[in-house]
Design a protein around this motif. Structure first.
Motif: not given
Lengths: 386, 166
Positions: A228-248
């Motif tokens: 009954t406790y709702f923690d969070f809802l979000s999404a994930i974008d699995w696309l590799p970053s088109p901008f190359g190396r980054s923080e991710d």
């Protein structure tokens, strides 16, 4: 072979707490007797060694890396553990076996001395141990090798027997069966809506459902599973970053190189998380039971073309703002949401900033200075090569 | 007071007025992020005791404030509110930008949501660098602002000409 002295690296303090029924196990008794016949000192180390390996092996998998397993693949968990337990236990013990047999003879003989009179039945072999002078084992080290090999096998059996009998302090049986039940009940209620399940025993569970079953899954969780406790809802974008190396990425690899080679805007090959997936965007939401403290992470693929999902804010009012955020950050439409307007972003904001292909304009002007050697930004590389 | 507005105040009086203004600054705390903790230490604790400088951190509304300290991350969504706050303050008004975020966006310089410097929204008199600055740094910024107030040509200021940011 070198792993035949399980007691060498063990904490002597554990031994007095050995349950009597463990050591009275026939395999152990045989183990105790056998080396005692072969030679005195190895018998001394065998008694505590065999006993501790049986007692210690089962908890080891839990204390170390918990065996990840999918419920579909290996429902009977006891077998899995029984197989993994002795291996890990022996490997661990082998690490502690760096010392010579003599030293292990010492450590092996010392603890049972006080324990022997206290509980005669379990440490029957140990009862003979105190009579062995701890100084003698040096001479029989080589001879003890054969006996140790035999003991290793017996230790396996003993550990298996112990694990099979549910002995030891492993947290899995107590914690994991509820998760398994949870998933099973969810799967039954959804009637084929569950696409994949990932359980880390004693830790957490992830369930991927079809987007058509998204709302129904929440309904089942809230009304039938007690989450009954709702923690969070979000999404994930699995696309590799088109901008190359980054923080991710955190490495020097250019995560988006393949995609850029494949062409602009191409999603490339997506690499999904533990429960798999087939689309670029995945919804995820976490629900927790406030009574049993069990949590469940629901995931669902969102269609690449029709970025929409049913709202669950009618079931969990707390999901309202989470869906608004997901909507503005990823552009996923929540059908039936009562007030789908910007939450964090200014009203006139264009784009969905948490999408991987959302350009950070400041970086177009100036490369991110947080990296030690700054990569060339899109456009610069072509300009430099040409 | 008409003399002041016309810029015809005698020099000694002008100096006196500047001196008194610099030591009765009512400061409005606009704390937005971690810098606000340091600002709170500076304004609220006896250890740093900002009131010995004649800075009074008690206005209940920007309409009673002479100085606003913007400490923390200003986002694009908040920027209109900050602008309105500044417009509500009576002249003469002063702004201290505290911390890297308020100065330039700081670590969020490439964020999609953070304003890259509060001086894009309102004119700033003193920039206090740091992430976050220590309370002493803010005190020094206040002292510098007071010096600026004392040195300032009130006639020019009160005529409503734009402040030179720097």
């Amino acid at each position: 072979m070198s792993s035949a002295e399980p007691g060498a690296g063990d904490d002597p303090a554990r031994r007095p707490s050995l349950p009597a029924e463990e050591v009275t196990d026939p395999t152990l008794r045989a183990e105790v007797d056998n080396p005692a016949d072969a030679n005195v000192p190895t018998g001394a180390e065998a008694a505590p060694g065999g006993g501790t390996s049986a007692a210690d092996a089962p908890p080891l998998p839990a204390a170390g890396a918990p065996a990840e397993l999918s419920s579909e693949q290996t429902p009977p968990q006891g077998q899995q553990r029984g197989a993994a337990g002795p291996d890990q236990g022996l490997a661990d013990v082998a690490g502690g076996d760096a010392g010579s047999p003599e030293s292990s003879g010492h450590t092996g003989t010392d603890p049972p001395v006080p324990a022997a009179p206290a509980n005669p039945p379990p440490v029957q072999g140990g009862a003979t141990v105190p009579e062995q002078p701890p100084a003698t084992p040096r001479a029989v080290a080589a001879e003890g090798a054969l006996a140790r090999q035999a003991k290793a096998e017996q230790a396996d059996q003993a550990a298996e027997a112990a694990a099979g009998a549910g002995l030891g302090e492993e947290p899995d049986p107590g914690l994991d069966q509820p998760r398994r039940d949870l998933v099973e009940r969810l799967g039954t209620a959804l009637d084929g809506g569950v696409l994949d399940v990932h359980i880390v025993p004693g830790v957490d569970v992830w369930v991927r459902v079809g987007i058509d079953h998204w709302h129904r899954a929440f309904e089942v969780c809230r009304h039938h599973l007690g989450l009954t406790y709702f923690d969070f809802l979000s999404a994930i974008d699995w696309l590799p970053s088109p901008f190359g190396r980054s923080e991710d990425t955190g490495t020097d690899e250019d995560a988006g190189a393949d995609d850029r080679a494949a062409g602009p805007g191409g999603p490339g090959e997506l690499e999904h998380g533990v429960t798999g997936g087939s689309t670029r965007f995945q919804l995820l939401a976490r629900l927790v039971s406030p009574t049993s403290h069990l949590g469940l992470t629901l995931k669902a693929d969102v269609d690449d073309v029709e970025l929409r999902a049913p709202t669950v804010s009618d079931l969990y009012p707390g999901a309202d703002w989470h869906e608004r955020e997901t909507w503005e950050m990823y552009g996923i439409d929540f059908v039936g949401h009562p007030n789908l307007v910007h939450l964090y972003l200014p009203g006139a904001f264009e784009g969905h900033p948490l999408r991987k292909d959302f350009p950070l304009l400041a970086r177009e002007v100036k490369p991110w200075p947080g990296l030690v050697d700054v990569e060339a930004m899109p456009g610069e590389a072509e300009a430099a090569s040409s | 007071m008409g003399l002041i507005e016309r810029g015809k105040l005698p020099k000694p009086l002008s100096h006196l007025l500047g001196l008194s203004r610099s030591y009765s600054l009512w400061v409005y705390q606009w704390g937005l992020a971690c810098c606000a903790i340091e600002m709170g230490a500076c304004f609220g604790s006896p250890r740093y005791d900002v009131m010995r400088l004649g800075v009074i951190p008690f206005p209940v509304s920007p309409r009673q404030a002479d100085l606003v300290v913007v400490s923390g991350t200003v986002t694009d969504k908040l920027a209109p509110a900050l602008r309105r706050l500044y417009e509500q303050m009576p002249e003469p008004k002063y702004v201290i930008s505290m911390g890297s975020c308020a100065n330039s966006g700081g670590p969020y310089w490439d964020s999609y949501s953070v304003t890259k410097g509060v001086d894009q929204i309102i004119p700033v008199d003193v920039y206090v660098p740091g992430c976050p600055p220590r309370p002493e740094a803010l005190l020094e910024g206040i002292v510098m602002l007071q010096q600026r107030i004392r040195d300032e040509d009130m006639a020019e200021r009160w005529k409503g000409d734009p402040i030179v940011v720097g």
